[in-house]
Scaffold this active site. Structure first.
Site, PDB file in Angstrom:
ATOM      1  N   HIS A   8     -76.752 -51.287 -35.951  1.00  0.00           N
ATOM      2  CA  HIS A   8     -77.649 -51.340 -34.655  1.00  0.00           C
ATOM      3  C   HIS A   8     -77.290 -52.637 -33.861  1.00  0.00           C
ATOM      4  CE1 HIS A   8     -80.452 -48.341 -36.491  1.00  0.00           C
ATOM      5  NE2 HIS A   8     -79.654 -48.631 -37.653  1.00  0.00           N
TER       6      HIS A   8
ATOM      7  N   LYS B 271     -60.391 -82.228 -36.251  1.00  0.00           N
ATOM      8  CA  LYS B 271     -60.747 -83.497 -37.084  1.00  0.00           C
ATOM      9  C   LYS B 271     -60.207 -84.824 -36.439  1.00  0.00           C
ATOM     10  CE  LYS B 271     -60.591 -81.848 -41.847  1.00  0.00           C
ATOM     11  NZ  LYS B 271     -59.864 -81.879 -43.006  1.00  0.00           N
TER      12      LYS B 271
ATOM     13  N   GLU C 140     -58.190 -68.472 -43.323  1.00  0.00           N
ATOM     14  CA  GLU C 140     -57.562 -69.487 -43.454  1.00  0.00           C
ATOM     15  C   GLU C 140     -56.159 -69.528 -44.094  1.00  0.00           C
ATOM     16  OE1 GLU C 140     -60.248 -73.388 -43.520  1.00  0.00           O
ATOM     17  OE2 GLU C 140     -59.300 -73.129 -45.559  1.00  0.00           O
TER      18      GLU C 140
HETATM   19  O1  PA5 Z   1     -59.725 -74.141 -48.253  1.00  0.00           O
HETATM   20  C1  PA5 Z   1     -59.697 -75.246 -48.066  1.00  0.00           C
HETATM   21  O2  PA5 Z   1     -58.690 -75.780 -48.534  1.00  0.00           O
HETATM   22  C2  PA5 Z   1     -60.694 -75.816 -47.095  1.00  0.00           C
HETATM   23  O3  PA5 Z   1     -61.712 -74.902 -46.713  1.00  0.00           O
HETATM   24  C3  PA5 Z   1     -61.394 -76.666 -47.975  1.00  0.00           C
HETATM   25  O4  PA5 Z   1     -62.080 -76.264 -48.936  1.00  0.00           O
HETATM   26  C4  PA5 Z   1     -62.446 -77.609 -46.921  1.00  0.00           C
HETATM   27  O5  PA5 Z   1     -61.818 -77.879 -45.640  1.00  0.00           O
HETATM   28  C5  PA5 Z   1     -63.078 -78.757 -47.589  1.00  0.00           C
HETATM   29  O6  PA5 Z   1     -62.166 -79.727 -48.070  1.00  0.00           O
HETATM   30  P1  PA5 Z   1     -62.432 -80.792 -49.269  1.00  0.00           P
HETATM   31  O7  PA5 Z   1     -62.793 -80.057 -50.187  1.00  0.00           O
HETATM   32  O8  PA5 Z   1     -61.389 -81.705 -49.341  1.00  0.00           O
HETATM   33  O9  PA5 Z   1     -63.663 -81.566 -48.788  1.00  0.00           O
END
Ligand code: PA5
Length: 429
Positions: A304, A418, A283
């Site tokens: 494996h 989303k 990310e």
């Molecule tokens: O690293 C990040 O920011 C994301 O993976 C969020 O943690 C994830 O989308 C969850 O978001 P939130 O904590 O706002 O529900």
């Protein structure tokens, strides 16, 4: 506490890594002087020194341990992976089959939308005492919000509204989002996620620390490990800095056309640490048409299944190997006088030694197959070392992403699915 070494498998020369020193120094300064992209999300950098709610977390955790058989952590992405990584790394592999007094089993929800999973969870909770910990920085993420609505209703039906309130902890932004609104209205116990800490960098805040403490682990030791490695990583401005080595190695191999970083661990207890690493790097770096694709495998299990590809398939990857030198428990390989299985030659070795030999043998095999490797070695798995590993990867990730010239701290691409989902479900009609 953490050692990093590497082998280029003939793909690059050592001086090429050294040549990246200036660029890595520049990335280091962007982190330390807070003048790079996403500089309003650098809160993670000083968390080990600044976290001010440890005693509160410990007190809340103690009370929760006393009254619950099960503690349900509701969250997705950075709002659950860090906690799960540490809890699974430190727990018995079969913790969920061993109920102990004052030691609740930790279960997870809100990280998927499976109806069957939810019904199975509700079934288990029916006969148990439990509490809910709902974690969302934005307070608006759909998956945990749906899970919380369903689980809260069940909790209220079981205990009544008043007691249910005492069994809900919300971890969210200090003022924004639907979850903060719900928490204020109902008077839940809350912990705050600071504005300058993003989800995947939040494991050393209550997001990670509360569930870890409820699972019975020492969060002070985790923070101590992070604090000690922080000193090393922020002060050593040379290629002997383990985070510099890791960030430089990744960028160099990427520039040589190796687009996949395969994270290998040899302990099943580290599968969620691998997934936390995967989210952190995926990310943070995968944007603007760039970034290594992070994959995690568990050996020797996956030798494996994926071993063949790594040995002889397309030469598109390198490996990040997490090597743990010592196990925390011991079992003897028993002597068998008939030796019909021919295994008596192993009697002088422990199972962990054999696992490490498998690691070494795999390294040699993959190197001969032209797969470059960076190895991260630690002495064993415990709270302090895990704290160091978490901070090491966070720092390395920020360095690596800045060197790739991307903002490590945003995730604009996550919005696409989303928005489609909201359109398809008619949210905005
Ligand atoms: O690293 C990040 O920011 C994301 O993976 C969020 O943690 C994830 O989308 C969850 O978001 P939130 O904590 O706002 O529900």
């Amino acid at each position: 506490m953490i050692k990093v070494d590497y082998d280029f498998a003939g793909i690059c020369e050592n001086n090429e890594l050294q040549n990246l020193e200036k660029e890595i120094l520049n990335s280091h300064e962007l982190i330390m002087n807070a003048n790079g992209a996403g500089n309003d999300f650098l809160g993670w950098r000083d968390l080990p020194l600044q976290i001010d709610c440890v005693a509160d977390i410990q007190n809340v955790a103690r009370a929760l341990r006393e009254k619950n058989d099960i503690f349900v952590v509701i969250g997705i992405g950075g709002s659950y992976l860090g906690a799960r990584a540490v809890i699974e790394a430190l727990s018995s592999a079969f913790a969920n089959l061993m109920s102990k007094k004052n030691s609740p089993i930790i279960l997870y929800a809100g990280e998927n939308l499976s109806e069957d999973y939810m019904v199975d969870l509700l079934e288990v909770l029916k006969t148990k005492d439990y509490s809910l910990c709902v974690i969302s920085k934005s307070g608006t993420t759909t998956e945990p919000a749906i899970a919380f609505r369903i689980l809260k209703k069940e909790l209220e039906e079981k205990y009544g509204k008043e007691e249910a309130k005492n069994r809900i902890i919300a971890i969210t932004d200090k003022s924004k989002g639907a979850l903060r609104g719900l928490a204020t209205e109902n008077g839940y116990k809350t912990f705050e996620i600071k504005d300058d800490v993003g989800g995947r960098f939040s494991v050393l805040t209550p997001v990670g620390l509360l569930p870890i403490a409820v699972a019975g682990f020492d969060i002070e030791k985790i923070l101590q490990g992070a604090k000690e490695i922080r000193e090393v990583l922020i002060n050593n401005k040379s290629m002997t800095n383990p985070a510099w080595k890791y960030a430089a190695f990744r960028n160099l191999l990427y520039a040589k056309g190796k687009k996949i970083d395969v994270f290998l661990s040899y302990l099943p207890s580290l599968q969620y640490l691998s997934r936390w690493w995967q989210q952190l790097f995926g990310e943070s770096e995968g944007k603007n048409g760039k970034g290594l694709f992070p994959v995690c495998l568990l050996n020797t299990t996956d030798l494996h299944s994926m071993g063949q590809y790594i040995q002889e398939g397309e030469r598109i990857m390198f490996e990040t190997i997490l090597q743990v030198e010592n196990s925390n428990k011991n079992v003897e390989i028993p002597f068998d006088k008939d030796n019909k299985d021919g295994l008596n030659y192993l009697l002088s070795h422990s199972l962990n030694e054999i696992n490490l030999v498998a690691l070494q043998a795999t390294r040699q095999a993959h190197l001969s197959g032209g797969v470059a490797q960076v190895r991260i070695s630690v002495e064993r798995v415990n709270e302090k070392i895990l704290g160091a590993i978490l901070y090491f990867f966070e720092f390395s990730c920020a360095l690596s992403a800045y060197t790739l010239k991307v903002n490590p701290f945003n995730q604009p691409g996550v919005e696409a699915y989303k928005n489609n989902m909201f359109d398809l479900l008619g949210k905005n009609k």
